[in-house]
Design a protein around this motif. Structure first.
Motif, PDB file in Angstrom:
ATOM      1  N   LEU A  72       0.822  -1.205   0.000  1.00 44.02           N
ATOM      2  CA  LEU A  72       0.000   0.000   0.000  1.00 44.02           C
ATOM      3  C   LEU A  72       0.859   1.259   0.000  1.00 44.02           C
ATOM      4  O   LEU A  72       0.499   2.277  -0.616  1.00 44.02           O
ATOM      5  N   SER A  73       2.001   1.188   0.638  1.00 45.80           N
ATOM      6  CA  SER A  73       2.907   2.331   0.650  1.00 45.80           C
ATOM      7  C   SER A  73       3.549   2.547  -0.719  1.00 45.80           C
ATOM      8  O   SER A  73       3.559   3.666  -1.251  1.00 45.80           O
ATOM      9  N   GLU A  74       4.074   1.480  -1.298  1.00 44.33           N
ATOM     10  CA  GLU A  74       4.813   1.594  -2.558  1.00 44.33           C
ATOM     11  C   GLU A  74       3.903   1.912  -3.735  1.00 44.33           C
ATOM     12  O   GLU A  74       4.266   2.692  -4.628  1.00 44.33           O
ATOM     13  N   ARG A  75       2.711   1.310  -3.771  1.00 45.53           N
ATOM     14  CA  ARG A  75       1.820   1.497  -4.912  1.00 45.53           C
ATOM     15  C   ARG A  75       1.011   2.779  -4.814  1.00 45.53           C
ATOM     16  O   ARG A  75       0.694   3.397  -5.836  1.00 45.53           O
ATOM     17  N   TYR A  76       0.622   3.151  -3.615  1.00 47.47           N
ATOM     18  CA  TYR A  76      -0.338   4.242  -3.466  1.00 47.47           C
ATOM     19  C   TYR A  76       0.138   5.374  -2.560  1.00 47.47           C
ATOM     20  O   TYR A  76      -0.587   6.350  -2.368  1.00 47.47           O
ATOM     21  N   GLY A  77       1.313   5.232  -1.975  1.00 43.33           N
ATOM     22  CA  GLY A  77       1.767   6.246  -1.037  1.00 43.33           C
ATOM     23  C   GLY A  77       0.920   6.304   0.217  1.00 43.33           C
ATOM     24  O   GLY A  77       0.837   7.334   0.891  1.00 43.33           O
ATOM     25  N   TRP A  78       0.258   5.186   0.541  1.00 49.45           N
ATOM     26  CA  TRP A  78      -0.645   5.136   1.698  1.00 49.45           C
ATOM     27  C   TRP A  78       0.066   4.411   2.836  1.00 49.45           C
ATOM     28  O   TRP A  78       0.293   3.209   2.759  1.00 49.45           O
ATOM     29  N   GLN A  79       0.396   5.155   3.866  1.00 49.59           N
ATOM     30  CA  GLN A  79       1.077   4.579   5.025  1.00 49.59           C
ATOM     31  C   GLN A  79       0.024   4.116   6.028  1.00 49.59           C
ATOM     32  O   GLN A  79      -0.714   4.934   6.575  1.00 49.59           O
ATOM     33  N   ILE A  80      -0.055   2.807   6.225  1.00 50.94           N
ATOM     34  CA  ILE A  80      -1.042   2.277   7.166  1.00 50.94           C
ATOM     35  C   ILE A  80      -0.342   1.641   8.350  1.00 50.94           C
ATOM     36  O   ILE A  80       0.852   1.327   8.298  1.00 50.94           O
ATOM     37  N   GLU A  81      -1.100   1.438   9.409  1.00 52.92           N
ATOM     38  CA  GLU A  81      -0.597   0.767  10.607  1.00 52.92           C
ATOM     39  C   GLU A  81      -1.084  -0.681  10.620  1.00 52.92           C
ATOM     40  O   GLU A  81      -2.184  -0.974  10.137  1.00 52.92           O
ATOM     41  N   ALA A  82      -0.300  -1.563  11.189  1.00 52.40           N
ATOM     42  CA  ALA A  82      -0.660  -2.983  11.241  1.00 52.40           C
ATOM     43  C   ALA A  82      -1.997  -3.193  11.948  1.00 52.40           C
ATOM     44  O   ALA A  82      -2.796  -4.047  11.551  1.00 52.40           O
ATOM     45  N   GLU A  83      -2.245  -2.400  12.967  1.00 51.21           N
ATOM     46  CA  GLU A  83      -3.475  -2.585  13.751  1.00 51.21           C
ATOM     47  C   GLU A  83      -4.722  -2.224  12.965  1.00 51.21           C
ATOM     48  O   GLU A  83      -5.837  -2.562  13.370  1.00 51.21           O
ATOM     49  N   TRP A  84      -4.571  -1.510  11.838  1.00 49.34           N
ATOM     50  CA  TRP A  84      -5.730  -1.156  11.019  1.00 49.34           C
ATOM     51  C   TRP A  84      -6.283  -2.342  10.241  1.00 49.34           C
ATOM     52  O   TRP A  84      -7.394  -2.258   9.707  1.00 49.34           O
ATOM     53  N   LEU A  85      -5.530  -3.422  10.127  1.00 50.91           N
ATOM     54  CA  LEU A  85      -5.917  -4.559   9.290  1.00 50.91           C
ATOM     55  C   LEU A  85      -6.855  -5.501  10.027  1.00 50.91           C
ATOM     56  O   LEU A  85      -6.594  -5.913  11.166  1.00 50.91           O
ATOM     57  N   VAL A  86      -7.948  -5.844   9.359  1.00 50.14           N
ATOM     58  CA  VAL A  86      -8.881  -6.862   9.850  1.00 50.14           C
ATOM     59  C   VAL A  86      -9.006  -7.906   8.746  1.00 50.14           C
ATOM     60  O   VAL A  86      -9.455  -7.592   7.635  1.00 50.14           O
ATOM     61  N   PHE A  87      -8.609  -9.141   9.036  1.00 58.46           N
ATOM     62  CA  PHE A  87      -8.637 -10.187   8.015  1.00 58.46           C
ATOM     63  C   PHE A  87     -10.010 -10.853   7.976  1.00 58.46           C
ATOM     64  O   PHE A  87     -10.639 -11.093   9.013  1.00 58.46           O
TER      65      PHE A  87
END
Length: 380
Positions: A72-87
């Motif tokens: 997400l960072s490399e493709r879109y410049g979107w820096q996310i946090e690990a805790e934001w992920l819900v599988f």
């Protein structure tokens, strides 16, 4: 290097796509999985994991989380946090969980129309009113009717967005997304954006923008749902994820999942990690192949009187307007010609059919020839 022309016999493999017309001379061009062998890195990782021999309950590896964040960072410049992920076990369960988590009884849920049919079903499954906003063709692309979205927004808590759009194939620009987000902000809408086709960009000049990457404010009122499933043809392994930056929205989603949503299976995690780690060269080769297939469809549609199609910027799904042919039942007409398509009525417009061109060129050419023969036989 990768042989997308290789024809694989999928009969006897419990294939939903191919079993539908079992024993009939009908080419299955409907449900959205491809006929391509998944990347070698995925096959190798699955083989190694199967050899281990134990398939207990699982969780995502730290490496998979790192890969998603880096992607997400490399493709879109979107820096996310690990805790934001819900599988999640799939984007479709995610849509239904979104309805349950982020809307109240009596409040509407907005969805575009036409759209992937689970969008139209999810509000009703969760006892919420369905509010639809038409997609309108503008300069060869399908876009939301912004005036109608503004009109419906006060009655809703949630907007279900599809980007890239299925079935229309539109990749929304940053400006188009910002216009939608301004309405969401004015009316306090949560936006759940299905971005499962975000890697399948056929238009080389277009760029996918995740909804949460528009702005920090948009991220706080949205959830972005992605998966490697369509990209790498691993849909049957059921591994998806939601990016939910807002802690309150994330907690509500996790609470909605309790006792209802299954965990992602072990092999789904393994395949996702392998695909994101080593599948890029395969993906680029697949995109080149799909672009060639898309060109074959465009050339065919240009020959067919009474048939048209807007520009397909993304996905391996062609949204074809056959309304001017005057067919009582377009799906039955093309099935009789030996081609099984998805009915436009299922997505919200019976004048269309959806054709899955994630297949070998040989199969596509055969299907297009059958369609053409049937169309040209119609009375003028």
């Amino acid at each position: 290097m990768f042989d997308f022309d290789r024809e694989i016999d999928r009969s006897g493999t419990m294939s939903l796509k191919w079993d539908k017309y079992k024993g009939q001379d009908v080419l299955p061009m409907w449900v959205a999985d491809t006929d391509f062998v998944s990347p070698p890195c995925v096959l190798s990782a699955l083989t190694e994991r199967v050899a281990h021999g134990i398939f207990g309950y699982s969780r995502p590896s730290p490496r998979l989380i790192e890969l998603i964040m880096a992607r997400l960072s490399e493709r879109y410049g979107w820096q996310i946090e690990a805790e934001w992920l819900v599988f999640l076990p799939g984007v479709v369960p995610g849509l239904n969980l979104a309805c349950k988590a982020w809307s109240q009884h009596g409040r509407g849920i907005i969805t575009p129309k036409p759209v992937y049919y689970p969008f139209l079903q999810a509000p009703g499954f969760n006892d919420r009113p369905l509010l639809t906003v038409p997609m309108v063709e503008q300069d060869g692309r399908w876009l939301l009717d912004i005036e109608e979205l503004e009109r419906q927004a006060p009655s809703a808590d949630l907007l279900l967005l599809c980007n890239p759009q299925n079935p229309g194939g539109t990749i929304f620009t940053r400006e188009e997304l910002a216009t939608i987000d301004a309405i969401a902000e004015r009316h306090n809408l949560v936006v759940c954006s299905d971005e499962i086709h975000c890697d399948l960009l056929l238009d080389k000049d277009a760029r996918h923008i995740p909804y949460g990457a528009i702005s920090a404010e948009a991220a706080q009122r949205s959830a972005v749902m992605m998966a490697p499933s369509k990209t790498f043809n691993i849909a049957g392994l059921c591994c998806s994820f939601a990016v939910v930056p807002n802690a309150r929205l994330r907690l509500k989603l996790q609470q909605a999942m309790r006792g209802i949503s299954a965990d992602v299976n072990l092999l789904g995690f393994v395949a996702a990690e392998a695909a994101y780690e080593g599948g890029e060269a395969w993906l680029q080769a697949q995109l080149d192949y799909l672009r060639d297939n898309m060109m074959l469809i465009e050339q065919a549609v240009a020959r067919w009187p009474g048939v048209s199609m807007a520009r397909n910027q993304a996905t391996y799904l062609a949204w074809i307007d056959v309304g001017a042919l005057g067919l009582d039942n377009p799906i039955a007409f093309f099935e009789q010609a030996g081609v099984g398509l998805s009915p436009g009525a299922q997505f919200g417009d019976g004048d269309f059919v959806r054709l899955n061109f994630g297949c070998t060129k040989a199969l596509l050419v055969k299907a297009l020839a059958r369609m053409e023969q049937a169309i040209l036989k119609l009375p003028k």
